[in-house]
Design a protein around this motif. Sequence first.
Motif, PDB file in Angstrom:
ATOM      1  N   UNK A  43      55.101  37.061  67.413  1.00 52.73           N
ATOM      2  CA  UNK A  43      56.289  36.777  66.598  1.00 52.73           C
ATOM      3  C   UNK A  43      57.565  37.219  67.308  1.00 52.73           C
ATOM      4  N   UNK A  44      57.457  38.310  68.067  1.00 51.68           N
ATOM      5  CA  UNK A  44      58.608  38.776  68.847  1.00 51.68           C
ATOM      6  C   UNK A  44      58.994  37.730  69.897  1.00 51.68           C
ATOM      7  N   UNK A  45      57.995  37.145  70.548  1.00 59.44           N
ATOM      8  CA  UNK A  45      58.286  36.124  71.574  1.00 59.44           C
ATOM      9  C   UNK A  45      59.043  34.953  70.958  1.00 59.44           C
ATOM     10  N   UNK A  46      58.562  34.501  69.786  1.00 56.16           N
ATOM     11  CA  UNK A  46      59.241  33.384  69.112  1.00 56.16           C
ATOM     12  C   UNK A  46      60.688  33.752  68.823  1.00 56.16           C
ATOM     13  N   UNK A  47      60.912  34.974  68.343  1.00 55.81           N
ATOM     14  CA  UNK A  47      62.267  35.444  68.039  1.00 55.81           C
ATOM     15  C   UNK A  47      63.125  35.460  69.301  1.00 55.81           C
ATOM     16  N   UNK A  48      62.533  35.919  70.420  1.00 56.65           N
ATOM     17  CA  UNK A  48      63.300  36.011  71.662  1.00 56.65           C
ATOM     18  C   UNK A  48      63.797  34.640  72.117  1.00 56.65           C
ATOM     19  N   UNK A  49      62.957  33.616  71.947  1.00 56.78           N
ATOM     20  CA  UNK A  49      63.372  32.260  72.343  1.00 56.78           C
ATOM     21  C   UNK A  49      64.561  31.796  71.506  1.00 56.78           C
ATOM     22  N   UNK A  50      64.549  32.167  70.231  1.00 59.69           N
ATOM     23  CA  UNK A  50      65.676  31.790  69.363  1.00 59.69           C
ATOM     24  C   UNK A  50      66.963  32.523  69.761  1.00 59.69           C
ATOM     25  N   UNK A  51      66.822  33.799  70.163  1.00 60.70           N
ATOM     26  CA  UNK A  51      68.026  34.545  70.598  1.00 60.70           C
ATOM     27  C   UNK A  51      68.616  33.878  71.848  1.00 60.70           C
ATOM     28  N   UNK A  52      67.737  33.482  72.778  1.00 58.88           N
ATOM     29  CA  UNK A  52      68.234  32.813  73.995  1.00 58.88           C
ATOM     30  C   UNK A  52      69.043  31.574  73.609  1.00 58.88           C
ATOM     31  N   UNK A  53      68.473  30.782  72.703  1.00 55.95           N
ATOM     32  CA  UNK A  53      69.185  29.562  72.284  1.00 55.95           C
ATOM     33  C   UNK A  53      70.556  29.886  71.712  1.00 55.95           C
ATOM     34  N   UNK A  54      70.592  30.905  70.839  1.00 62.84           N
ATOM     35  CA  UNK A  54      71.874  31.258  70.215  1.00 62.84           C
ATOM     36  C   UNK A  54      72.875  31.755  71.242  1.00 62.84           C
ATOM     37  N   UNK A  55      72.397  32.594  72.177  1.00 61.46           N
ATOM     38  CA  UNK A  55      73.319  33.127  73.193  1.00 61.46           C
ATOM     39  C   UNK A  55      73.861  32.006  74.077  1.00 61.46           C
ATOM     40  N   UNK A  56      72.978  31.083  74.437  1.00 56.97           N
ATOM     41  CA  UNK A  56      73.413  29.968  75.294  1.00 56.97           C
ATOM     42  C   UNK A  56      74.433  29.091  74.561  1.00 56.97           C
ATOM     43  N   UNK A  79      78.515  43.030  69.128  1.00 58.84           N
ATOM     44  CA  UNK A  79      79.049  41.662  69.182  1.00 58.84           C
ATOM     45  C   UNK A  79      77.968  40.611  68.938  1.00 58.84           C
ATOM     46  N   UNK A  80      76.784  40.817  69.517  1.00 59.04           N
ATOM     47  CA  UNK A  80      75.783  39.735  69.520  1.00 59.04           C
ATOM     48  C   UNK A  80      74.456  40.049  68.857  1.00 59.04           C
ATOM     49  N   UNK A  81      73.917  41.241  69.036  1.00 61.08           N
ATOM     50  CA  UNK A  81      72.481  41.423  68.791  1.00 61.08           C
ATOM     51  C   UNK A  81      72.101  42.121  67.498  1.00 61.08           C
ATOM     52  N   UNK A  82      73.032  42.890  66.915  1.00 63.65           N
ATOM     53  CA  UNK A  82      72.610  43.616  65.716  1.00 63.65           C
ATOM     54  C   UNK A  82      72.576  42.678  64.505  1.00 63.65           C
ATOM     55  N   UNK A  83      71.898  43.148  63.464  1.00 60.36           N
ATOM     56  CA  UNK A  83      71.795  42.334  62.242  1.00 60.36           C
ATOM     57  C   UNK A  83      73.180  41.887  61.796  1.00 60.36           C
ATOM     58  N   UNK A  84      73.341  40.602  61.586  1.00 59.41           N
ATOM     59  CA  UNK A  84      74.640  40.081  61.148  1.00 59.41           C
ATOM     60  C   UNK A  84      75.535  39.646  62.293  1.00 59.41           C
ATOM     61  N   UNK A  85      75.201  40.018  63.541  1.00 59.12           N
ATOM     62  CA  UNK A  85      76.028  39.623  64.691  1.00 59.12           C
ATOM     63  C   UNK A  85      75.673  38.189  65.128  1.00 59.12           C
ATOM     64  N   UNK A  86      76.483  37.649  66.061  1.00 60.59           N
ATOM     65  CA  UNK A  86      76.455  36.204  66.341  1.00 60.59           C
ATOM     66  C   UNK A  86      75.114  35.655  66.835  1.00 60.59           C
ATOM     67  N   UNK A  87      74.355  36.444  67.603  1.00 60.48           N
ATOM     68  CA  UNK A  87      73.087  35.903  68.128  1.00 60.48           C
ATOM     69  C   UNK A  87      71.871  36.580  67.497  1.00 60.48           C
ATOM     70  N   UNK A  88      72.089  37.256  66.371  1.00 52.82           N
ATOM     71  CA  UNK A  88      70.958  37.954  65.732  1.00 52.82           C
ATOM     72  C   UNK A  88      69.949  36.954  65.177  1.00 52.82           C
ATOM     73  N   UNK A  89      68.683  37.225  65.387  1.00 54.36           N
ATOM     74  CA  UNK A  89      67.611  36.449  64.752  1.00 54.36           C
ATOM     75  C   UNK A  89      66.595  37.451  64.231  1.00 54.36           C
ATOM     76  N   UNK A  90      66.152  37.245  63.012  1.00 51.57           N
ATOM     77  CA  UNK A  90      65.151  38.181  62.492  1.00 51.57           C
ATOM     78  C   UNK A  90      63.781  37.768  63.029  1.00 51.57           C
ATOM     79  N   UNK A  91      62.860  38.690  63.012  1.00 50.10           N
ATOM     80  CA  UNK A  91      61.495  38.318  63.392  1.00 50.10           C
ATOM     81  C   UNK A  91      60.567  38.670  62.247  1.00 50.10           C
TER      82      UNK A  91
END
Length: 292
Positions: A102-115, A160-172
């Motif tokens: 599930x972490x891997x799936x979340x990581x792919x979503x973070x990459x998409x958001x950051x890009x 800016x990006x990674x914490x809950x509520x920030x622009x590239x945050x994705x829950x897992x």
Amino acid sequence: MNFETFIDLHTHSNASDGSFSPSQIIELAEQKGLSVVALTDHDSVNGIDEFIEAASKKGLVTAVPGVEFSASFQNTEVHILGLFVDYKSESLSKMLFEIRENRKKRNLLIIEKLRALNYEINYDELMATAGNDCNIGRPHFARILIEKGYFTTVQEVFDKCLKRGATAFCSRVLPKPREAIDEIHKAGGLAFWAHPVFRRDDEKHYVRKAVKRLISMGIDGIEAFYTSYTPEQHKLIYDTAIENNLLVCGGSDFHGRNQPAIELGTGFGTLKVPYSVYENLMVHKATAQVIT
Ligand code: AMP
Ligand code: MN
Ligand code: MN
Ligand code: MN
């Protein structure tokens, strides 16, 4: 001669988001004269074999097998530390494997958001930073974005990006605390609420209320010594443990170079977790075994 030694029951190796290998943590613990160290990687016990083997070589440090679960709890996240777990338990390994998927799936979503936010980052870079693909965590994202010059500090990237509520945050997808606690117990371990007052402002009220819920789910103790605690926070957690007849544990949350301000054993420099904390856990375990 009777002199006090110190311990560290909360550390991360490169089997999760730390930068040191399990044997390097043991080596460092020996250099620092720590008597007991637990390896508590996020969602993984893959480093424990190496950790225990390294400790048994010189016999100076007692190695405690552990794990740190993130669990979803009342619209937020709590962390549950398992100490003294049977790291060869099949059921535990299966649960940790699912969590990592599930972490891997979340990581792919973070990459998409950051890009989409125009930060250049890809999976290969994350793999290269983390060493393998099952332990990639947000601190690895932060390291890459800093290396590329987008930010200067880890905290800045999180804010800016990674914490809950920030622009590239994705829950897992996370387990519930009860599931993590049950799994730790099934593997013969003790379950602790890790750093209850980490990054919160309503701490007194929150701790007193949340601890009751976690007790109803079977928690054995709480982390009373921790790198970022003020003396008041340490007292709050210690008093909460005593009031509720809970065990206490404590450690630095060492991550090596991924959180360079935190030293093994001493945290920001002044942390001291006395050996008596470990002794007390051993006494408890021995008594529990006699009773059950
Ligand atoms: P992950 O397991 O990928 O969700 O990342 C969790 C890790 O990121 C934690 O263990 C901390 O090391 C770090 N972390 C989580 N939240 C924050 C935050 N708000 N600020 C800085 N670091 C954080
Ligand atoms: Mn971490
Ligand atoms: Mn944690
Ligand atoms: Mn941790």
